[in-house]
Design an enzyme around this catalytic site. Structure first.
Site, short mmCIF file in Angstrom:
data_model
loop_
_atom_site.label_atom_id
_atom_site.label_comp_id
_atom_site.label_asym_id
_atom_site.label_seq_id
_atom_site.Cartn_x
_atom_site.Cartn_y
_atom_site.Cartn_z
N ALA C 240 -35.62 20.97 5.56
CA ALA C 240 -35.03 20.84 4.00
C ALA C 240 -33.61 20.35 4.22
CB ALA C 240 -35.12 22.21 3.39
N HIS C 241 -33.05 20.33 2.62
CA HIS C 241 -31.94 19.79 2.75
C HIS C 241 -30.72 20.22 3.70
CE1 HIS C 241 -31.19 21.33 -1.53
NE2 HIS C 241 -31.54 22.45 -0.31
#
Lengths: 341, 341, 341
Positions: C240-241
């Protein structure tokens, strides 16, 4: 859409927020309180980061009026600073904006309806009778199957696949590698062998739906698979055939929803949660990560399952006891009887 | 292949079923008992839906002879009505049928062997020495690596990737985004760094194999990864290098099989089940969803693991006790000793 | 790169290993001890396979000096035979080698910088201001977004997607279907609806990173998502980011790392392990498969969670008791009090 610079006064006006400070301050970027440099605007959404207000080098901060007295610099005051940040973020997004028009390398059916305002990227394929809305972007290498309908201003990133008869609303955002309308997993077993069932339903997405990278949403077997307005699906999510998801749900990466399950609205599912098929979950159900749901949920609330990580040494001792749980419980019962007797 | 209309008598004949009623009834679609409208045919596969027979508006129903007396309308009688539905579904499938021939935008090696009956979609890439069978469809934007062999009538949906030396049987169905023959996850650690091992085995699929959207099947390290006849894999499934799956297994979405594991035939794995590497599972093993298998399974049967969802409040209390399980078991033992003593 | 045949003496020299036997033995392939045929070289990495040494038909074996006396045939002696096998495997890899140059069907921006030694495959798309290093291969149908930078000798398999501003180091290996730089899952909730936050950070990969098939690595929200040198990610992994992964980690298939989590170096995560967001894991953390991590890990070591598969009949009995665990523990406490009292 992207601006390299905005006046602080214009930012406050665009956010419908109150300005405290000089409207002519030039803002050239957006950053966290900790990382911001002069010329940038930051925001305080989580009160636990308030301690960073004292040290921030940001030229201005988006902040709630309730904590505005903790910061002495230029401020944009609004009740939901995180929403302000979300809105403003698009002004500083460096993503290239696709030019309108059909790239000469795209393969587009003569029967597809594509307005001049739409952008069809290089190497894309648009099949028969597709209907594309105003301002739609179809990214490079995407394939849009026959009779699909894409609502106005929807944005498909590169290498998206829609099978035939997928219908999406306005302002949807479909990330790379997503596959919509692929065949549901339906087979009839006859004498030990599986026979494929043609999946003749559709996939229908409401407005403002986000579909993450490499996420899959299968078409219905007979009826449709339906995703409500404002639903946000992260990467590598699996939505099986005939699932129905209510408005404004958010599902994190690797969530799986098995066939024919109905999810209410405003649900939030943590990453890698899995919901079995043919269930009904009510509105406002929150699942923590890796939760396994095998029965209906009729009450809003937070639900969980599983066990947290432990050292392997400890876990081995406990996990082996899990297999004895029923017998341990019976032994407790037995002890209680003896002590009472 | 798709017909908009069929006589009921022809349907019964095609299914090898007994007809009860007027053979000239015109059937124009297929639906569930609840959703069917006049002109459509429905089916009763699950006896718990028998209550819908009274109200259905279907013009005919596929039904088992054993419950035929519960329905008074036109009926197609066969022992496995779900198989009847599966067979008939393809007659009403609105999916476009690909035209034979090579699309001018495809890039096809001069050494590839492609019969006139095959269809190579727009923007596809066919590399050197590929051998394609009769009636094969390679969907738009797919890439087929060197020396792959595709058996007759296999259907590859858009945007499928085969690395080199992938061999698939007849009538396979490969959904969009699937990647077959990608490199297995093999590395040698030397002084703390991982060094890639070239994966020089192949991927071999039998006949009638289904591979779901965005599913990945890695090529073998030295030997091959082998998927048996009639195996059905759902979306986002991961099959690691050197795995061997027996005939007629079905694996739901997000199942993962780690390297070198051997699965017997006629196994059914629920969604998100994970099987560790280097294991052997016998025939007819059924895993419920999210099961974690870390040892061999030598007996057919149903296996499970994990814990079901509970309210977060209850779950927190119980999950913390899981970490104490071994000590709780010891305390029970101690109590038993005291009471015996 | 691929050789169909090598002299055994040259193999030993290339591996920096000691040769025992005739240097002129011709080696035409690589296989396991069990499968090897004359002309092939095998290896003994796992001592538990030593029993196969007696029966192998291999013409030579890569083996540790410490067990060399268990084998009488030609041998290549080195301390880490598995590393020897890894190194040698590339000599017998049948994968086609891409020819340098830009395929005429590729769509390449005039502002992209591509050296003569690079290979851009058919149907690929290279957008504005991309900078490609020496010897880089971009596979068929891949899309490389604006301003990406690809380090020397990186190899992208077919159908890879890089959004804009993705930066990868040297000798990276990106497998088919991988998506790098897609938008992170970031939304602000305002009055019940989710509002997208533009993701304006980048994805940065070090040197020698492997990214598996259909794996997704999201760009950062404001800061970057960073993957260290030598990290190996298997298929269907979700990063994920704003995640930060230290050097030389290896993560097996279906691992998920939620947003903003920081992983140390030299970690090894088993398949389908999931780590929650905003956590910090130290160096040399080893997670067994399907582990759920919901808190920081500050000590190196092996961690686990979950419960192993049992027969469904036994599992049902025990799983229902899990919901009573806290009450069972209280009953044990009560019994102890009574007995002491």
């Amino acid at each position: 859409m992207v601006k390299s610079s905005m006046r602080l006064g214009d930012i406050a006006a665009e956010l419908g927020a109150q300005l405290r400070g000089e409207p002519d301050i030039e803002i050239t970027g957006l950053a966290t309180l900790q990382a911001a440099t002069p010329g940038q605007i930051a925001f305080l959404a989580n009160p636990s980061y308030a301690r960073h207000l004292a040290d921030t080098r940001a030229s201005a901060v988006i902040i709630s009026p309730s904590v505005a007295d903790k910061f002495t610099g230029a401020a944009v005051l609004m009740d939901n600073p995180y929403f302000g940040y979300a809105t403003l973020s698009h002004r500083f997004d460096p993503a290239p904006v696709a030019a309108a028009g059909i790239h000469p390398s795209a393969v587009v059916s003569a029967s597809a309806r594509i307005p001049d305002s739409a952008s069809i990227g290089p190497q894309a394929v648009i099949e028969d009778d597709v209907v594309i809305g105003e301002g739609v972007v179809v990214g490079a290498g995407s394939v849009i199957g026959a009779r699909c309908q894409l609502g106005d201003y929807s944005l498909l990133r590169p290498r998206v696949t829609f099978a035939h008869d997928v219908v999406i609303g306005r302002r949807c955002h479909i990330l790379s590698g997503a596959v919509l309308g692929s065949d549901g997993f339906g087979f009839a077993n006859e004498k030990g062998a599986w026979h494929r069932i043609a999946q003749i339903g559709r996939v229908i997405l409401g407005d403002d739906v986000e579909v993450g990278a490499n996420t899959t949403i299968d078409r219905g077997a007979l009826d449709d698979t339906v995703i409500g307005n404002g639903v946000k699906l992260d990467n590598l999510v699996q939505i099986a055939h005939n699932v129905n998801i209510g408005d404004h749900c958010a599902m994190a990466g690797m969530v799986g929803i098995a066939g024919s399950t109905r999810i209410g609205s405003h649900c939030v599912f943590g990453g890698a949660s899995v919901v079995s098929g043919h269930l009904t979950l009510t509105d406002q159900v929150h699942l923590t990560g890796m939760t396994m749901v095998t029965g209906d949920i009729t009450e809003p609330g937070v639900y969980s399952s599983g066990t947290g990580a432990d050292t392997n040494r400890q876990w081995r001792k406990n996990a082996v006891r899990f297999r004895q749980l029923d017998s341990l419980a019976r032994r407790i019962k037995e002890l209680e009887k003896k002590l009472e007797g």
